[in-house]
Design a protein around this motif. Structure first.
Motif, PDB file in Angstrom:
ATOM      1  N   ILE A  55     -10.330 -16.213  -4.878  1.00  0.00           N
ATOM      2  CA  ILE A  55      -9.892 -15.996  -6.249  1.00  0.00           C
ATOM      3  C   ILE A  55     -10.975 -15.271  -7.044  1.00  0.00           C
ATOM      4  CG2 ILE A  55      -9.188 -17.116  -8.382  1.00  0.00           C
ATOM      5  CD1 ILE A  55      -7.060 -17.258  -6.277  1.00  0.00           C
ATOM      6  N   SER A  56     -12.236 -15.634  -6.837  1.00  0.00           N
ATOM      7  CA  SER A  56     -13.339 -14.990  -7.566  1.00  0.00           C
ATOM      8  C   SER A  56     -13.410 -13.502  -7.289  1.00  0.00           C
ATOM      9  CB  SER A  56     -14.672 -15.642  -7.188  1.00  0.00           C
ATOM     10  OG  SER A  56     -14.662 -17.015  -7.462  1.00  0.00           O
ATOM     11  N   LEU A  57     -12.922 -13.105  -6.104  1.00  0.00           N
ATOM     12  CA  LEU A  57     -12.968 -11.692  -5.736  1.00  0.00           C
ATOM     13  C   LEU A  57     -12.113 -10.843  -6.673  1.00  0.00           C
ATOM     14  CD1 LEU A  57     -14.147  -9.715  -3.682  1.00  0.00           C
ATOM     15  CD2 LEU A  57     -12.159 -10.154  -2.217  1.00  0.00           C
ATOM     16  N   VAL A  58     -11.087 -11.455  -7.293  1.00  0.00           N
ATOM     17  CA  VAL A  58     -10.275 -10.725  -8.268  1.00  0.00           C
ATOM     18  C   VAL A  58     -11.156 -10.211  -9.400  1.00  0.00           C
ATOM     19  CG1 VAL A  58      -8.355 -10.876  -9.898  1.00  0.00           C
ATOM     20  CG2 VAL A  58      -8.221 -12.101  -7.714  1.00  0.00           C
ATOM     21  N   PHE A  59     -11.972 -11.103  -9.962  1.00  0.00           N
ATOM     22  CA  PHE A  59     -12.880 -10.707 -11.047  1.00  0.00           C
ATOM     23  C   PHE A  59     -13.923  -9.718 -10.548  1.00  0.00           C
ATOM     24  CE2 PHE A  59     -16.774 -11.065 -13.493  1.00  0.00           C
ATOM     25  CZ  PHE A  59     -16.323 -11.017 -14.805  1.00  0.00           C
ATOM     26  N   SER A  60     -14.433  -9.940  -9.349  1.00  0.00           N
ATOM     27  CA  SER A  60     -15.469  -9.045  -8.816  1.00  0.00           C
ATOM     28  C   SER A  60     -14.946  -7.622  -8.665  1.00  0.00           C
ATOM     29  CB  SER A  60     -15.965  -9.573  -7.468  1.00  0.00           C
ATOM     30  OG  SER A  60     -16.679 -10.777  -7.631  1.00  0.00           O
ATOM     31  N   ILE A  61     -13.702  -7.476  -8.213  1.00  0.00           N
ATOM     32  CA  ILE A  61     -13.106  -6.138  -8.085  1.00  0.00           C
ATOM     33  C   ILE A  61     -12.995  -5.484  -9.450  1.00  0.00           C
ATOM     34  CG2 ILE A  61     -10.988  -4.884  -7.502  1.00  0.00           C
ATOM     35  CD1 ILE A  61     -10.565  -6.946  -5.246  1.00  0.00           C
ATOM     36  N   ALA A  62     -12.483  -6.247 -10.429  1.00  0.00           N
ATOM     37  CA  ALA A  62     -12.354  -5.697 -11.781  1.00  0.00           C
ATOM     38  C   ALA A  62     -13.724  -5.331 -12.343  1.00  0.00           C
ATOM     39  CB  ALA A  62     -11.652  -6.704 -12.691  1.00  0.00           C
ATOM     40  N   GLY A  63     -14.709  -6.220 -12.179  1.00  0.00           N
ATOM     41  CA  GLY A  63     -16.045  -5.954 -12.696  1.00  0.00           C
ATOM     42  C   GLY A  63     -16.674  -4.727 -12.051  1.00  0.00           C
ATOM     43  N   PHE A  64     -16.508  -4.599 -10.740  1.00  0.00           N
ATOM     44  CA  PHE A  64     -17.027  -3.425 -10.050  1.00  0.00           C
ATOM     45  C   PHE A  64     -16.428  -2.150 -10.631  1.00  0.00           C
ATOM     46  CE2 PHE A  64     -16.365  -0.193  -6.760  1.00  0.00           C
ATOM     47  CZ  PHE A  64     -17.676   0.068  -6.399  1.00  0.00           C
ATOM     48  N   LEU A  65     -15.118  -2.159 -10.841  1.00  0.00           N
ATOM     49  CA  LEU A  65     -14.454  -0.954 -11.317  1.00  0.00           C
ATOM     50  C   LEU A  65     -14.833  -0.620 -12.750  1.00  0.00           C
ATOM     51  CD1 LEU A  65     -10.896  -1.402  -9.769  1.00  0.00           C
ATOM     52  CD2 LEU A  65     -12.594   0.332  -9.174  1.00  0.00           C
ATOM     53  N   TYR A  66     -14.905  -1.639 -13.637  1.00  0.00           N
ATOM     54  CA  TYR A  66     -15.154  -1.253 -15.019  1.00  0.00           C
ATOM     55  C   TYR A  66     -16.587  -0.832 -15.262  1.00  0.00           C
ATOM     56  CZ  TYR A  66     -16.057  -6.320 -16.272  1.00  0.00           C
ATOM     57  OH  TYR A  66     -16.494  -7.614 -16.378  1.00  0.00           O
ATOM     58  N   LEU A  69     -16.712   2.888 -12.966  1.00  0.00           N
ATOM     59  CA  LEU A  69     -15.948   4.012 -13.498  1.00  0.00           C
ATOM     60  C   LEU A  69     -16.706   4.754 -14.590  1.00  0.00           C
ATOM     61  CD1 LEU A  69     -13.193   5.329 -13.000  1.00  0.00           C
ATOM     62  CD2 LEU A  69     -12.306   4.030 -14.940  1.00  0.00           C
ATOM     63  N   GLY A  70     -17.736   4.121 -15.166  1.00  0.00           N
ATOM     64  CA  GLY A  70     -18.562   4.834 -16.132  1.00  0.00           C
ATOM     65  C   GLY A  70     -19.181   6.092 -15.549  1.00  0.00           C
ATOM     66  N   LEU A  71     -19.323   6.137 -14.224  1.00  0.00           N
ATOM     67  CA  LEU A  71     -19.832   7.324 -13.550  1.00  0.00           C
ATOM     68  C   LEU A  71     -18.949   8.528 -13.825  1.00  0.00           C
ATOM     69  CD1 LEU A  71     -21.966   8.365 -11.480  1.00  0.00           C
ATOM     70  CD2 LEU A  71     -20.325   7.794  -9.684  1.00  0.00           C
ATOM     71  N   VAL A  72     -17.648   8.289 -14.007  1.00  0.00           N
ATOM     72  CA  VAL A  72     -16.681   9.355 -14.294  1.00  0.00           C
ATOM     73  C   VAL A  72     -16.382   9.440 -15.786  1.00  0.00           C
ATOM     74  CG1 VAL A  72     -14.328  10.180 -13.863  1.00  0.00           C
ATOM     75  CG2 VAL A  72     -15.639   9.101 -12.019  1.00  0.00           C
ATOM     76  N   SER A  73     -16.141   8.274 -16.422  1.00  0.00           N
ATOM     77  CA  SER A  73     -15.725   8.282 -17.827  1.00  0.00           C
ATOM     78  C   SER A  73     -16.844   8.729 -18.759  1.00  0.00           C
ATOM     79  CB  SER A  73     -15.210   6.897 -18.239  1.00  0.00           C
ATOM     80  OG  SER A  73     -16.239   5.927 -18.211  1.00  0.00           O
ATOM     81  N   THR A  88      -6.756   5.579 -23.536  1.00  0.00           N
ATOM     82  CA  THR A  88      -6.201   5.448 -22.186  1.00  0.00           C
ATOM     83  C   THR A  88      -6.641   4.148 -21.532  1.00  0.00           C
ATOM     84  OG1 THR A  88      -6.162   7.856 -21.910  1.00  0.00           O
ATOM     85  CG2 THR A  88      -6.074   6.529 -19.905  1.00  0.00           C
ATOM     86  N   GLY A  89      -7.911   3.793 -21.717  1.00  0.00           N
ATOM     87  CA  GLY A  89      -8.423   2.556 -21.130  1.00  0.00           C
ATOM     88  C   GLY A  89      -7.700   1.331 -21.638  1.00  0.00           C
ATOM     89  N   MET A  90      -7.459   1.273 -22.944  1.00  0.00           N
ATOM     90  CA  MET A  90      -6.766   0.106 -23.507  1.00  0.00           C
ATOM     91  C   MET A  90      -5.322   0.016 -23.017  1.00  0.00           C
ATOM     92  SD  MET A  90      -8.873  -1.728 -25.299  1.00  0.00           S
ATOM     93  CE  MET A  90      -9.911  -1.422 -23.846  1.00  0.00           C
ATOM     94  N   ILE A  91      -4.687   1.161 -22.817  1.00  0.00           N
ATOM     95  CA  ILE A  91      -3.328   1.158 -22.260  1.00  0.00           C
ATOM     96  C   ILE A  91      -3.349   0.616 -20.832  1.00  0.00           C
ATOM     97  CG2 ILE A  91      -1.411   2.632 -21.523  1.00  0.00           C
ATOM     98  CD1 ILE A  91      -2.056   4.436 -23.932  1.00  0.00           C
ATOM     99  N   LEU A  92      -4.341   1.029 -20.046  1.00  0.00           N
ATOM    100  CA  LEU A  92      -4.445   0.545 -18.667  1.00  0.00           C
ATOM    101  C   LEU A  92      -4.695  -0.961 -18.616  1.00  0.00           C
ATOM    102  CD1 LEU A  92      -6.541   3.403 -17.011  1.00  0.00           C
ATOM    103  CD2 LEU A  92      -4.171   2.786 -16.484  1.00  0.00           C
ATOM    104  N   VAL A  93      -5.538  -1.474 -19.525  1.00  0.00           N
ATOM    105  CA  VAL A  93      -5.767  -2.921 -19.574  1.00  0.00           C
ATOM    106  C   VAL A  93      -4.461  -3.652 -19.848  1.00  0.00           C
ATOM    107  CG1 VAL A  93      -6.859  -4.777 -20.895  1.00  0.00           C
ATOM    108  CG2 VAL A  93      -8.194  -2.775 -20.252  1.00  0.00           C
ATOM    109  N   GLY A 120      -9.148   0.085 -16.684  1.00  0.00           N
ATOM    110  CA  GLY A 120      -8.996   0.217 -18.128  1.00  0.00           C
ATOM    111  C   GLY A 120     -10.296   0.027 -18.873  1.00  0.00           C
ATOM    112  N   VAL A 121     -11.001  -1.064 -18.603  1.00  0.00           N
ATOM    113  CA  VAL A 121     -12.283  -1.299 -19.271  1.00  0.00           C
ATOM    114  C   VAL A 121     -13.281  -0.216 -18.865  1.00  0.00           C
ATOM    115  CG1 VAL A 121     -14.205  -2.911 -19.555  1.00  0.00           C
ATOM    116  CG2 VAL A 121     -11.861  -3.777 -19.465  1.00  0.00           C
ATOM    117  N   GLY A 122     -13.254   0.177 -17.601  1.00  0.00           N
ATOM    118  CA  GLY A 122     -14.155   1.230 -17.141  1.00  0.00           C
ATOM    119  C   GLY A 122     -13.923   2.549 -17.830  1.00  0.00           C
TER     120      GLY A 122
END
Length: 419
Positions: A55-66, A69-73, A88-93, A120-122
Motif C-alpha cells: 500500500i505504501s508503494l502507492v504514495f511512493s509512486i506518486a511522490g516519485f512522479l511529482y 516531473l519537475g525535470l520536465v515541468s 493542467t497539474g490541478m486538473i490531473l490531480v 498533477g503535482v509534478g
C-alpha cells in the motif's frame, strides 16, 4: 511626465503577492491531497488485503512522479510560462483522485492515484514555486515560505477532512470529494500565476522597472553551468540523502500511532500537527533565513529534522508523538521553504524553474524508496525503529554535505542573505 509616472506606478497591492497566493493554493490542494494518504492506508489495506509495504508503494509512486516531473515541468515553465502548467497539474490531480475512487484493484489505485496525483503535482509544483522566486529579491525567503506554507496548512486541514469524509461516505466518496476540491480551488486560483514582473512593467518586490535592471533576477547561470557546478552537486546529494526519510512520517505516522494504542481520531490529528509545525516553519524560518543566511539556514533545518526523528524513535504515547509531529513539521517546513531560495541565490533567475526541477529529481528517488522501504521493513520486523533511526542519520549526513560544499566553494554562508 505626470501621466507616465501614473501609468508605471505599481498597484496598491503588489501582484507578486497574488502569485504567492496562487502558489499557496496549488501547494494546499496538491500536497494536502497527497498527504491524506496515511488516513487511507488502513481502509485500502483492508479492502484489497495487501501488506503495508504494498500500500505504501502507492504514495511512493506518486511522490516519485511529482518530484521527478519537475525535470520536465521546470524548463517548460521557463519557456511557456508557469500558469498553463499549474492549471493542467490541478486538473490531473482532480482526475487522478476521481479515478482512484472507482478503482477495483490495487493496481488500479497505483495507476489512478500514483499517476494522476503524481503527474498533477509534478506538473504544477515546480512552475508555481519557480514563479514566486522571480517576483522577489529582498523578501524572497519570506515569500517562498508563505507560498509553500500551503503544504503545511494542507497537511493540517486535509487529513482530518479526509477522515471525516471516509467515516461518512467511505474512502471512495472521500477521494471523489477531494478531486472536486482540487479542481475548484487549485485549478481556479492557479489562473493568477504569472512568470515575470516585467510583464506588468514592474521589478521584483514592486520596484520600478529601471531599478530592476540591476536585479539578480535578470541573469543567472545556464542549466549546463548550474548542473556542472560543485554547489549544485552538493545540494543534489544532500537532497537525495535527506529525502529517503523525509516523507516516511506522512505515510507511516498514523499506523505507528495506532500500533501504540493511540485512538484513530487522535492519530489522524498527528498529521495535522505536522502541518501546523510546517506552516510555522515556513513562515518563521523562511523569514529568518533572509537575515541569517539561507544556506546556513538549510544546514540548521536538516539538523533539526534529524533531532525530531530521534524523538519519534523513542515516542510511545500520544503526547510524545505530538511533540515529534510539531517539531518535525517546523524543520521540514523550513527545508521546503529555504531550498528554492538557496537555488535562486546560487544560480539566478534565468533558468530557476528548470534548475529546481533537476534538483528535485533527487527528492523523487528518495521518495520512491523511503516510504515503501519503511513499510516493507515493518512487514518483516513489525517495527519502525530501523527506518526511523536511518532517517535521522541520513539528515545529519545531508547537513554535513552542505557544510562541505560551502567550505569547498569558499563562500561564507551568510552571503545569500545579502543578495
Amino acid at each position: 511626465m505626470t501621466i507616465q509616472s501614473t501609468t508605471l506606478a505599481p498597484r496598491s497591492i503588489f501582484h507578486g503577492w497574488f502569485v504567492v497566493a496562487a502558489a499557496f493554493a496549488v501547494m494546499f490542494v496538491g500536497f494536502g491531497s497527497a498527504y491524506t494518504f496515511s488516513v487511507f492506508l488502513e481502509p485500502l489495506q483492508h479492502d484489497f488485503g495487501a501488506s503495508r509495504g504494498s500500500i505504501s508503494l502507492v504514495f511512493s509512486i506518486a511522490g516519485f512522479l511529482y518530484f521527478a516531473l519537475g525535470l520536465v515541468s521546470g524548463p517548460l515553465a521557463d519557456r511557456l510560462g508557469s500558469r498553463p502548467l499549474a492549471v493542467t497539474g490541478m486538473i490531473l490531480v482532480a482526475v487522478g483522485l476521481a479515478a482512484a475512487s472507482a478503482a477495483r484493484s490495487l493496481v488500479e489505485v497505483y495507476l489512478a492515484y500514483g499517476l494522476g496525483v503524481g503527474l498533477g503535482v509534478g506538473c504544477a509544483y515546480v512552475p508555481a514555486i519557480g514563479a514566486v522566486q522571480r517576483w522577489f529579491v529582498r523578501r524572497r525567503g519570506f515569500a517562498s515560505g508563505l507560498a509553500v506554507s500551503g503544504i503545511g496548512l494542507g497537511t493540517l486541514a486535509m487529513p482530518p477532512l479526509a477522515a471525516l469524509l471516509i467515516a461518512s461516505v467511505g474512502w471512495r466518496g472521500a477521494y471523489l470529494a477531494l478531486g472536486v476540491i482540487a479542481l475548484v480551488i487549485g485549478g481556479g486560483l492557479s489562473l493568477l500565476i504569472e512568470n515575470d514582473p516585467k510583464d506588468r512593467r514592474l521589478g521584483p518586490d514592486g520596484d520600478p522597472p529601471r531599478e530592476a535592471a540591476s536585479s539578480t533576477n535578470n541573469g543567472g547561470a545556464s542549466m549546463r553551468e548550474a548542473v556542472r557546478s560543485s554547489r549544485f552537486g552538493g545540494l543534489y546529494v544532500s537532497c537525495l540523502v535527506c529525502s529517503f526519510g523525509a516523507f516516511i512520517p506522512f505515510v507511516h505516522l498514523v499506523p505507528y500511532a495506532r500500533d501504540h494504542g493511540v485512538a484513530a481520531s487522535s492519530a489522524v490529528l498527528l498529521l495535522g500537527m505536522i502541518g501546523a509545525g510546517s506552516t510555522a516553519g515556513r513562515f518563521f524560518l523562511g523569514a529568518l533565513a533572509d537575515r541569517m543566511g539561507r544556506d546556513r539556514s538549510l544546514i540548521m533545518v536538516l539538523i533539526g529534522m534529524a533531532l525530531a526523528m530521534v524523538i519519534w524513535a523513542i515516542a510511545a504515547d500520544v503526547w510524545t508523538l505530538t511533540a515529534f509531529a510539531f517539531v518535525y513539521g517546523v524543520f521540514y517546513g523550513g527545508w521546503v521553504a529555504v531550498l528554492p531560495s538557496v537555488v535562486m541565490d546560487y544560480f539566478g533567475g534565468r533558468n530557476v524553474s528548470g534548475i529546481i526541477g533537476i534538483l528535485y529529481t533527487s527528492v523523487a528517488f528518495g521518495t520512491l524508496v523511503g516510504p515503501s522501504a519503511a513499510g516493507f521493513a515493518y512487514d518483516v520486523n513489525h517495527s519502525y525503529a530501523l527506518p526511523i533511526l536511518i532517517s535521522a542519520a541520513a539528515n545529519i549526513v545531508a547537513a554535513l554535505i552542505v557544510v562541505a560544499i560551502l567550505a569547498r566553494s569558499g563562500t561564507p554562508a551568510i552571503k545569500s542573505a545579502k543578495s
